[in-house]
Structures are given as structure tokens and as C-alpha cells.
Write a protein that holds these residues in place. Structure first.
Motif, PDB file in Angstrom:
ATOM      1  N   GLY A 218       0.635  -1.219   0.061  1.00 42.64           N
ATOM      2  CA  GLY A 218      -0.053   0.043  -0.085  1.00 42.64           C
ATOM      3  C   GLY A 218       0.859   1.107  -0.013  1.00 42.64           C
ATOM      4  N   PHE A 219       0.262   2.396  -0.494  1.00 41.82           N
ATOM      5  CA  PHE A 219       1.127   3.653  -0.429  1.00 41.82           C
ATOM      6  C   PHE A 219       0.021   4.784  -0.291  1.00 41.82           C
ATOM      7  N   GLU A 220       0.688   5.839  -0.221  1.00 43.14           N
ATOM      8  CA  GLU A 220      -0.174   7.028   0.065  1.00 43.14           C
ATOM      9  C   GLU A 220       0.681   8.303  -0.456  1.00 43.14           C
ATOM     10  N   VAL A 221       0.058   9.140  -1.413  1.00 46.40           N
ATOM     11  CA  VAL A 221       0.929  10.193  -1.775  1.00 46.40           C
ATOM     12  C   VAL A 221       0.487  11.494  -0.949  1.00 46.40           C
ATOM     13  N   TYR A 222       1.575  12.061  -0.567  1.00 52.20           N
ATOM     14  CA  TYR A 222       1.463  12.934   0.336  1.00 52.20           C
ATOM     15  C   TYR A 222       1.045  14.471  -0.513  1.00 52.20           C
ATOM     16  N   SER A 223       0.066  15.068   0.008  1.00 47.05           N
ATOM     17  CA  SER A 223      -0.479  16.197  -0.648  1.00 47.05           C
ATOM     18  C   SER A 223      -0.852  17.397   0.089  1.00 47.05           C
ATOM     19  N   GLY A 224      -0.182  17.230   1.345  1.00 47.61           N
ATOM     20  CA  GLY A 224      -0.358  18.544   2.082  1.00 47.61           C
ATOM     21  C   GLY A 224      -1.705  18.478   2.901  1.00 47.61           C
ATOM     22  N   GLN A 225      -2.656  17.672   2.692  1.00 44.83           N
ATOM     23  CA  GLN A 225      -3.775  17.712   3.458  1.00 44.83           C
ATOM     24  C   GLN A 225      -4.203  16.330   3.817  1.00 44.83           C
ATOM     25  N   GLU A 226      -4.778  16.007   4.933  1.00 44.80           N
ATOM     26  CA  GLU A 226      -5.090  14.482   5.439  1.00 44.80           C
ATOM     27  C   GLU A 226      -6.213  13.982   4.896  1.00 44.80           C
ATOM     28  N   GLU A 227      -5.895  12.672   4.421  1.00 46.55           N
ATOM     29  CA  GLU A 227      -6.977  11.897   3.674  1.00 46.55           C
ATOM     30  C   GLU A 227      -8.008  11.364   4.777  1.00 46.55           C
TER      31      GLU A 227
ATOM     32  N   PRO B 167     -13.081   4.702   9.210  1.00 44.79           N
ATOM     33  CA  PRO B 167     -13.721   3.922   9.990  1.00 44.79           C
ATOM     34  C   PRO B 167     -13.921   4.644  11.415  1.00 44.79           C
ATOM     35  N   ALA B 168     -14.986   4.249  12.091  1.00 44.80           N
ATOM     36  CA  ALA B 168     -15.332   5.144  13.048  1.00 44.80           C
ATOM     37  C   ALA B 168     -14.585   4.564  14.515  1.00 44.80           C
ATOM     38  N   ASP B 169     -14.006   3.524  14.359  1.00 46.67           N
ATOM     39  CA  ASP B 169     -13.103   3.006  15.504  1.00 46.67           C
ATOM     40  C   ASP B 169     -11.779   3.456  15.557  1.00 46.67           C
ATOM     41  N   GLU B 170     -11.263   4.143  14.562  1.00 40.46           N
ATOM     42  CA  GLU B 170     -10.006   4.597  14.278  1.00 40.46           C
ATOM     43  C   GLU B 170      -9.709   5.828  15.188  1.00 40.46           C
ATOM     44  N   PRO B 171      -8.671   5.954  16.029  1.00 41.20           N
ATOM     45  CA  PRO B 171      -8.422   7.089  16.644  1.00 41.20           C
ATOM     46  C   PRO B 171      -7.757   8.177  15.977  1.00 41.20           C
ATOM     47  N   ASP B 172      -7.842   9.400  16.395  1.00 46.79           N
ATOM     48  CA  ASP B 172      -6.983  10.361  15.596  1.00 46.79           C
ATOM     49  C   ASP B 172      -5.599  10.898  16.315  1.00 46.79           C
TER      50      ASP B 172
ATOM     51  N   GLY C 110      -2.826  12.309  15.301  1.00 46.94           N
ATOM     52  CA  GLY C 110      -2.184  13.339  14.601  1.00 46.94           C
ATOM     53  C   GLY C 110      -1.830  12.876  13.297  1.00 46.94           C
ATOM     54  N   ILE C 111      -1.159  14.041  12.381  1.00 42.62           N
ATOM     55  CA  ILE C 111      -1.078  13.556  11.093  1.00 42.62           C
ATOM     56  C   ILE C 111      -0.102  12.330  10.749  1.00 42.62           C
ATOM     57  N   THR C 112       0.992  12.381  11.466  1.00 41.85           N
ATOM     58  CA  THR C 112       2.128  11.196  10.926  1.00 41.85           C
ATOM     59  C   THR C 112       1.563   9.998  11.534  1.00 41.85           C
ATOM     60  N   ASN C 113       1.029   9.768  12.834  1.00 40.36           N
ATOM     61  CA  ASN C 113       0.520   8.501  13.181  1.00 40.36           C
ATOM     62  C   ASN C 113      -0.751   8.084  12.525  1.00 40.36           C
ATOM     63  N   ASN C 114      -1.615   8.988  11.862  1.00 42.91           N
ATOM     64  CA  ASN C 114      -2.736   8.590  11.044  1.00 42.91           C
ATOM     65  C   ASN C 114      -2.238   7.886   9.916  1.00 42.91           C
ATOM     66  N   VAL C 115      -1.077   8.261   9.326  1.00 36.17           N
ATOM     67  CA  VAL C 115      -0.737   7.920   8.169  1.00 36.17           C
ATOM     68  C   VAL C 115      -0.302   6.243   8.290  1.00 36.17           C
ATOM     69  N   VAL C 116       0.297   5.988   9.494  1.00 39.35           N
ATOM     70  CA  VAL C 116       0.646   4.723   9.588  1.00 39.35           C
ATOM     71  C   VAL C 116      -0.706   3.787  10.117  1.00 39.35           C
TER      72      VAL C 116
ATOM     73  N   SER D 249       5.270   6.573  18.478  1.00 35.80           N
ATOM     74  CA  SER D 249       5.005   7.396  19.490  1.00 35.80           C
ATOM     75  C   SER D 249       4.294   6.335  20.458  1.00 35.80           C
ATOM     76  N   LEU D 250       4.045   6.725  21.715  1.00 33.15           N
ATOM     77  CA  LEU D 250       3.309   5.529  22.532  1.00 33.15           C
ATOM     78  C   LEU D 250       1.800   5.515  22.202  1.00 33.15           C
ATOM     79  N   PRO D 251       0.866   6.345  21.859  1.00 30.22           N
ATOM     80  CA  PRO D 251      -0.197   6.119  21.550  1.00 30.22           C
ATOM     81  C   PRO D 251      -0.669   5.219  20.533  1.00 30.22           C
ATOM     82  N   LEU D 252       0.381   5.566  19.180  1.00 34.13           N
ATOM     83  CA  LEU D 252       0.421   4.557  18.209  1.00 34.13           C
ATOM     84  C   LEU D 252       0.870   3.328  18.291  1.00 34.13           C
ATOM     85  N   VAL D 253       1.803   2.962  19.104  1.00 31.15           N
ATOM     86  CA  VAL D 253       2.229   1.645  19.450  1.00 31.15           C
ATOM     87  C   VAL D 253       1.184   0.853  20.184  1.00 31.15           C
TER      88      VAL D 253
END
Length: 372
Positions: A90-99, A104-109, A111-117, A140-144
Motif C-alpha cells: 500500500g502507498f499514500e501520496v503526500y498532498s499536504g492535506q490529510e485523507e 472507520p469510526a473505531d480509528e483514533p485521531d 495526529g497527522i504522522t500517526n494517522n498515516v501509519v 509514539s506511545l499512543p500509536l504503538v
């Protein structure tokens, strides 16, 4: 002429810039979605890595980024999820705006970099103990903590200021000459049902790593050059460092494949450069899958075609698809008879032989029986 008519999306559906759902990658969005869907349909390996990738370009465009640690420092930035063999799931092209589309409703927010993972990890099956490796740009601890609860283990370098209340030794203390090279300190913690292991290891610099499945033990050995002794010596190396160095290079391996052979057609349209890059990405993925399948069938490494040979065979096969071969039954027409007479007058073989891969691929070479 082909490029002037080559489009991937309807420009009439492109929302204006002031619209809340404006997509900067609208012109190439269908290609990105289709390739991500196709790449993730392949069975995923246990160990994966996430890193940045650069699509080099000289186009003056606002999406162009600068990464000083990459061989090609200017271009479009991509976030890629890769296997150890260099296959991109999988891949994601960086465009300066978050996709945030179809989130999904169960995904936490987080931050921008952690949301990419988190978005790239959607393709990873849950609760199968897959292991993801990434660097301190993401860790980061929240992501892990979130990935561990999804059944995905993690290993990554981390900045010490992202480890609150962690009693690891200070970097200035470890960098003193009185502290020998290879010294390490490990701290283990348990929070919210998740076990964390943080290890600081002294090499040329202090390296701090965080993991949820491996720690410092068992300690191995690595070879380093000692200026005082003027020879290589063995120093202690924690297990977490060995795991990270062994399995983090999937994206870098794919970058080396891209650097060997790539489409060098120039264009002033920004999305065509991205399309060529994604086309190279798909070619490398198909080559990696072919090597994996042939190796499973017992083909030796020397018998496997390299990337250049594979691209030539692929181009030859794609150009010959749909072309009718052989002579037709029945009485020949006057035009075809004249053509055959002209061919017989020429010296050399009448038709160039196709490559061996085309002749033995079992595609469109068998007679088709029809009921009459």
C-alpha cells in the motif's frame, strides 16, 4: 499524441479549492485507489516496514517536497508499506492535506504522522501477530498502544522526549568517553494492558528504540572499527537493534529497484510523472511476486531473471497480446497472396520468432474447438 489524450478522471467533477472535500490528487485518484486495492489483495508477509519514498521530478509544483536524506532530494513524497523483498502492499501520496475519506469510526485521531501509519495498516490482518517497523518520524506511545490492541506488534526508533516518565539515562551521560561503546540500558513498562520495552544503545550516537514484542535480551555482537586499537572489535548489540536493522530496509530496497530502471519520459503535466512512478511500482511488484513464486517451485537464484530482463519480456508480451498469429484457413485473397509472394522473395526468416517466455506461457497458443 497518446499523452495528450491520457486522462484518469473527469475534470468536471473536480471540486473547487474552497470546497471542504477538495482533492488535490483528483486527476490521478482512480489510479491510486485501484493500485492500492490490487497490491493489498496479495497475501501479506509477517514482517513489514513503513517509510517515505521519493518520486523525483523537476516540475515546479506545490506538491513537491524536499527530503535531504534521500538520493533524489526533490520530488513527490509517498508513504509506503513494504515487505522485506521490496513488495509494496500500500502507498499514500503526500498532498499536504490529510485523507479522511472512508475513515472507520473505531480509528483514533493520533495526529497527522500517526494517522498515516493507521491508514496504511488497514491492509494488515488483525490478531495475526504481524510486525511493523518504522523510524522515529512515526513512533509514539499512543500509536504503538493502538496497533498492539489490534494484534499488530511494532518496533521503531523513537525520540526520548516522546517517552514521558521514562528513566533512561541522559544522552550526555552515555556519550562520555568513560562509557564504553556498546553500552545499553533497557526499561520495561506496562500500561493499559500493553507491555513496552524501551532501550537506549550507544554506538556512534545514542539510539533509542521502542517495541512491544522484543527487548534487549539476548544480546549479540556487532563489529565496529576502533580508532585507538586501529582494528575492528566486537561490541554488545541488543536484540531489538538487530531486529530493527534486519527488517527495516524494505522501502529502501524498493527505492534501489526504482533507481535501476524507470520510465524517463519527460512531461510538464505533474500527474503524468506520478503515473509513470506508479507504473514502475506495479512492475517491480509483479517482478517480486514472480521471483517469490519461482523460488517456491525450486528455481535457483541464478535462473531468476533480473529486473531489466523482466521489463523487456513484459513489454514484449503486452505488445503481442491480441495479435493474431499463423495463417488462416481457406482460399487466400488476392491481397494476402501478393503479400506472401513478396515475403518469399525476401531473404532471411519470414517472421521473427517470439521470445521463449511468450512461446511457453500457454496463452493464446492452443486451438479453440467450436461446435458446428
Amino acid at each position: 499524441m497518446i499523452r495528450s489524450y491520457l486522462h484518469f478522471n473527469d475534470n468536471n467533477k473536480h471540486l473547487p479549492r474552497d470546497h471542504s472535500d477538495h482533492d488535490r490528487l483528483h486527476k490521478i485518484r482512480p489510479v491510486i485507489e485501484q493500485l492500492n486495492k490490487t497490491f493489498s489483495s496479495v497475501g501479506i508477509d509477517q514482517r513489514l516496514s513503513i517509510d517515505e519514498q521519493m518520486c523525483s521530478t523537476k516540475i515546479a509544483h506545490f506538491l513537491k517536497q524536499y527530503l535531504p536524506n534521500k538520493p533524489h532530494k526533490w520530488g513527490y513524497k509517498l508513504f509506503v508499506l513494504c515487505s522485506l523483498m521490496g513488495y509494496a502492499y500500500g502507498f499514500e501520496v503526500y498532498s499536504g492535506q490529510e485523507e479522511k475519506k472512508d475513515k472507520p469510526a473505531d480509528e483514533p485521531d493520533l495526529g497527522i504522522t500517526n494517522n498515516v501509519v493507521i491508514r496504511l495498516a488497514r491492509a494488515i490482518p488483525r490478531m495475526n501477530n504481524h510486525i511493523v517497523f518504522f523510524d522515529n518520524f512515526y513512533t509514539s506511545l499512543p500509536l504503538v498502544n493502538y496497533l498492539n490492541k489490534q494484534g499488530i506488534q511494532c518496533v521503531g526508533t523513537i525520540q526520548q522526549n516522546r517517552l514521558p516518565n521514562c528513566r533512561l539515562p541522559d544522552k550526555k551521560e552515555l556519550m562520555k568517553t568513560s562509557v564504553p561503546r556498546g553500552t545499553y540500558e533497557e526499561r520495561v513498562s506496562h500500561s493499559d494492558g500493553v507491555d513496552f520495552s524501551a532501550t537506549a544503545w550507544k554506538d556512534n550516537k545514542i539510539v533509542t528504540l521502542l517495541s512491544t514484542y522484543v527487548g534487549a535480551e539476548p544480546v549479540g555482537k556487532v563489529s565496529r572499527y576502533d580508532k585507538k586499537a586501529k582494528q575492528k572489535i566486537d561490541i554488545p548489540c541488543p536484540k531489538i537493534v538487530q531486529e530493527y536493522n534486519m527488517h527495516m530496509g524494505g522501502v529502501d530496497l524498493m527505492d534501489s529497484f526504482l533507481g535501476r530502471y524507470r520510465i524517463r519520459i519527460k512531461s510538464r503535466k505533474w500527474y503524468l510523472r506520478l503515473f509513470y512512478h506508479l507504473l514502475d511500482l506495479a512492475t517491480i511488484n509483479s517482478w517480486v511476486l514472480m521471483k517469490k513464486n519461482l523460488t517456491a517451485k525450486g528455481v535457483t537464484k541464478k535462473q531468476l531473471p533480473n529486473l531489466g530482463e523482466f521489463r523487456n519480456c513484459l513489454a514484449d508480451t503486452l505488445c503481442n497480446i491480441g495479435m493474431s498469429g499463423g495463417s488462416k484457413r481457406g482460399r487466400p485473397s488476392t491481397s494476402s497472396l501478393e503479400r506472401e509472394l513478396q515475403i518469399k522473395k525476401q531473404k532471411g526468416p519470414q517472421h521473427p520468432l517470439p521470445s521463449k517466455d511468450v512461446r511457453v506461457d500457454g496463452f493464446e497458443h492452443w486451438p479453440v474447438f467450436a461446435n458446428r
